[in-house]
Design an enzyme around this catalytic site. Structure first.
Site, PDB file in Angstrom:
ATOM      1  N   ASP A  41     -10.454   4.144  -1.354  1.00  7.44           N
ATOM      2  CA  ASP A  41     -11.056   3.132  -0.479  1.00  7.44           C
ATOM      3  C   ASP A  41     -12.582   3.107  -0.585  1.00  7.44           C
ATOM      4  O   ASP A  41     -13.238   4.147  -0.601  1.00  7.44           O
ATOM      5  CB  ASP A  41     -10.705   3.428   0.986  1.00  7.44           C
ATOM      6  CG  ASP A  41      -9.238   3.193   1.270  1.00  7.44           C
ATOM      7  OD1 ASP A  41      -8.455   3.061   0.320  1.00  7.44           O
ATOM      8  OD2 ASP A  41      -8.887   3.161   2.459  1.00  7.44           O
ATOM      9  N   GLY A  47      -5.228   3.260  -7.931  1.00  8.41           N
ATOM     10  CA  GLY A  47      -5.500   3.429  -9.361  1.00  8.41           C
ATOM     11  C   GLY A  47      -4.777   4.599  -9.986  1.00  8.41           C
ATOM     12  O   GLY A  47      -5.137   5.071 -11.062  1.00  8.41           O
ATOM     13  N   ASP A  55       0.823  -1.206   0.000  1.00 11.09           N
ATOM     14  CA  ASP A  55       0.000   0.000   0.000  1.00 11.09           C
ATOM     15  C   ASP A  55       0.863   1.266   0.000  1.00 11.09           C
ATOM     16  O   ASP A  55       1.636   1.499   0.935  1.00 11.09           O
ATOM     17  CB  ASP A  55      -0.867  -0.083   1.275  1.00 11.09           C
ATOM     18  CG  ASP A  55      -2.019   0.877   1.262  1.00 11.09           C
ATOM     19  OD1 ASP A  55      -2.063   1.747   0.393  1.00 11.09           O
ATOM     20  OD2 ASP A  55      -2.868   0.755   2.152  1.00 11.09           O
TER      21      ASP A  55
HETATM   22  C1  GLA Z   1      -5.392   2.253   2.787  1.00 11.61           C
HETATM   23  C2  GLA Z   1      -5.916   1.127   1.920  1.00 11.61           C
HETATM   24  C3  GLA Z   1      -6.956   0.344   2.694  1.00 11.61           C
HETATM   25  C4  GLA Z   1      -6.337  -0.204   3.974  1.00 11.61           C
HETATM   26  C5  GLA Z   1      -5.736   0.929   4.788  1.00 11.61           C
HETATM   27  C6  GLA Z   1      -4.923   0.415   5.957  1.00 11.61           C
HETATM   28  O1  GLA Z   1      -6.367   3.192   3.071  1.00 11.61           O
HETATM   29  O2  GLA Z   1      -6.455   1.629   0.724  1.00 11.61           O
HETATM   30  O3  GLA Z   1      -7.474  -0.704   1.908  1.00 11.61           O
HETATM   31  O4  GLA Z   1      -5.350  -1.144   3.640  1.00 11.61           O
HETATM   32  O5  GLA Z   1      -4.874   1.734   4.009  1.00 11.61           O
HETATM   33  O6  GLA Z   1      -4.305   1.432   6.661  1.00 11.61           O
END
Ligand code: GLA
Length: 517
Positions: free
Chosen positions: A342, A321, A282
């Site tokens: 998200d 994305g 991430d």
């Molecule tokens: C980001 C990701 C989420 C999750 C959080 C965890 O927001 O997009 O899917 O993994 O981090 O902190």
């Protein structure tokens, strides 16, 4: 940072006990207002205990002028200007407006200034307040570590995994920072006992907040919530399941925990040694070091590291994305890549994500999938029609099916949605042909996907708030004659039909059919 000095009193040699007490209480009386008038100008670090032995650090760069306080707050990897700030009688009140999951939210930092520290409460709308202490710090502490050189580009060989979209469960949507060893074990049990495993769900994925720090050799360590990762992975494996873990290419994860920056190979080896089969990686704080255009080499580094880790590990890219990831995701060894911000357990969030995905559908191929984020089915923020839309749309899109709910107490309706084998079969169709939007009128959308047996799956979607009558003509699907129609939510053959099919679709609902010779 400056604080006004406590006032000094001249001492007299012949003070009686009474006078000492009087002087002491006067001192208190005068000294506290003195502090309250103090100047909070300076650099601070706010440490909020996460409850697992780790702390979340937020930096505050404050400037006081009279009662007004301005500056910025740095929760991990962003600088957010203070939009409203006051210091009044020792009470600090700061407000920042932050974009969070596509929405603007107001976050209030309220503090009491005393003894050169600030006891703070962070109020985030809709969440439990967080408390911590801010202490003076140096601005350098907030700086990202020095930039590391990036590898030159090459194509990471395909790892041969995820030939159909990954299916499983991920901890984030339901548990966020509350996930721990016991929850993960019970979710592995529930995956089997509920029939989810039988329906194809395999991965048990731990998202953010398992990390602690690094040992003397630089190995990543787990926090108190996860005493023994190898034992946990062994447990999931003993149930015939696979295990997933989470990290960031940046120094910190999105929740402010330890990331993999500068430790990519070492971490990949650790995940392999613990027995993990899947990594979600991430971006978050990597944005403080690299530009979006540099995402490809950054992800390639971990793609290579996973390949040489000695264990087959699915590689899930999470960078929302950006930088047209669908163009280069497969080249860095990515098996799936997030395509959006998200998701939230709300109709508006789910439908705006889901219906925005048709344009990039042609980028899916066996082993490499668009990921419009995890499922919210069963989390309670949408009704059954909306969750059936969610599941139908994700399956037509060939999206990963990662349940994000509590598998231990699913309603019959939730089970029927997540374990509808006929819908799952569309998602998992081995031909991986892209879904196509056939028509769109007002708030209705018809989308179709050709399956390996030449049947066509068709979703009749109603995004509007009132029932809608909509249909599909066989000629719009390139078909003709009398064709057999089956309703995949009613589990019912509707018989052979000439020319086309029409249905009344409930608000926010779907009718999902297959059409075959
Ligand atoms: C980001 C990701 C989420 C999750 C959080 C965890 O927001 O997009 O899917 O993994 O981090 O902190």
């Amino acid at each position: 940072m400056r604080f006004s000095e406590p006032r000094h009193f001249s001492s007299e040699p012949h003070l009686t006990m009474g006078r000492i007490l009087l002087t002491f209480s006067l001192l208190l009386f005068v000294a506290i207002p003195g502090l309250a008038e103090g100047d909070v100008t300076g650099f601070w670090v706010l440490r909020i205990p996460n409850g697992d032995g780790t702390y979340r650090e937020t930096f505050l760069d404050l400037k006081q002028s009279g009662e007004r306080v301005s500056g910025k707050i740095m929760p991990g990897f962003r600088d957010i200007p203070i939009s409203e700030g006051t210091l009044n009688n020792g009470k600090l009140h700061l407000v920042v407006v932050s974009r969070f999951i596509g929405q603007e939210v107001q976050i209030a930092y309220d503090g009491t200034v005393a003894d050169g520290k600030i006891s703070m409460t962070v109020n985030f709308p809709g969440r439990e307040p967080l408390t911590g202490t801010a202490e003076p710090s140096k601005p350098e502490a907030a700086l990202p570590p020095p930039r590391l050189p990036l590898p030159s580009l090459h194509d990471v060989p395909d790892n041969g995994l995820a030939r159909t979209p990954p299916m499983g469960w991920n901890s984030w949507n339901k548990f966020a920072g509350k996930v721990d060893d016991a929850i993960v074990r019970s979710m592995a049990d529930a995956m089997v006992d509920s029939g989810m495993k039988e329906a194809g769900y395999t991965y048990i994925n731990i998202d953010d907040t398992w990390e602690a720090s690094r040992d003397a050799e630089g190995n990543i360590t787990t926090n108190q919530k996860f005493p023994d990762m190898k034992a946990l992975a062994d447990y999931a494996h003993s149930k015939g399941l696979k295990m997933g873990i989470y990290s960031s290419p940046g120094p910190k994860t999105c929740a402010g925990y330890e990331g993999s920056y500068g430790h990519e190979e070492q971490d990949a080896k650790t995940y392999a040694a613990w027995g993990f089969d899947y990594l979600k990686y991430d971006w978050c704080s990597a944005a403080r070091i690299y530009k979006d255009e540099e995402m490809r080499p950054v992800y390639q580094k971990m793609g290579d590291a996973l390949l040489s880790s000695g264990r087959p590990i699915v590689f899930s890219l999470c960078q929302y994305g950006r930088a047209e990831v669908w163009q280069w995701g497969p080249k860095v060894g990515g098996n799936l890549w997030r395509t959006t911000d998200d998701i939230r357990d709300r109709w508006n969030s789910m439908e705006s994500i889901g219906f925005s995905q048709f344009g990039i559908a042609p980028y899916v191929q066996a082993g490499h999938w668009n990921d419009p984020d995890m499922l919210e089915v069963g989390n309670g923020g949408m009704n059954g029609e909306e969750y059936r839309t969610h599941m139908s749309l994700w399956s037509l899109l060939a999206a990963p099916l990662l349940a994000g709910n509590d598998l231990r107490n699913m309603s019959e309706e939730t089970k029927a949605i997540l374990m509808n084998r006929e819908v799952i079969a569309i998602d998992q169709d081995p031909d991986a042909k892209p879904v196509k939007k056939i028509s769109e009128q007002g708030s209705t959308v018809v989308a179709a996907r050709v399956l390996h047996d030449h049947a066509v799956a068709v979703g009749l979607f109603n995004r509007g708030p009132r029932p809608a009558n909509l249909g599909v003509r066989w000629e719009d699907l390139g078909l003709e004659g009398k064709l057999n129609v089956r309703d995949l939510w009613a589990h019912e053959d509707l018989g052979p039909m000439a020319d086309g099919y029409n249905a009344t679709v409930p608000p926010h609902g779907v009718v999902l059919i297959t059409v075959k010779q």
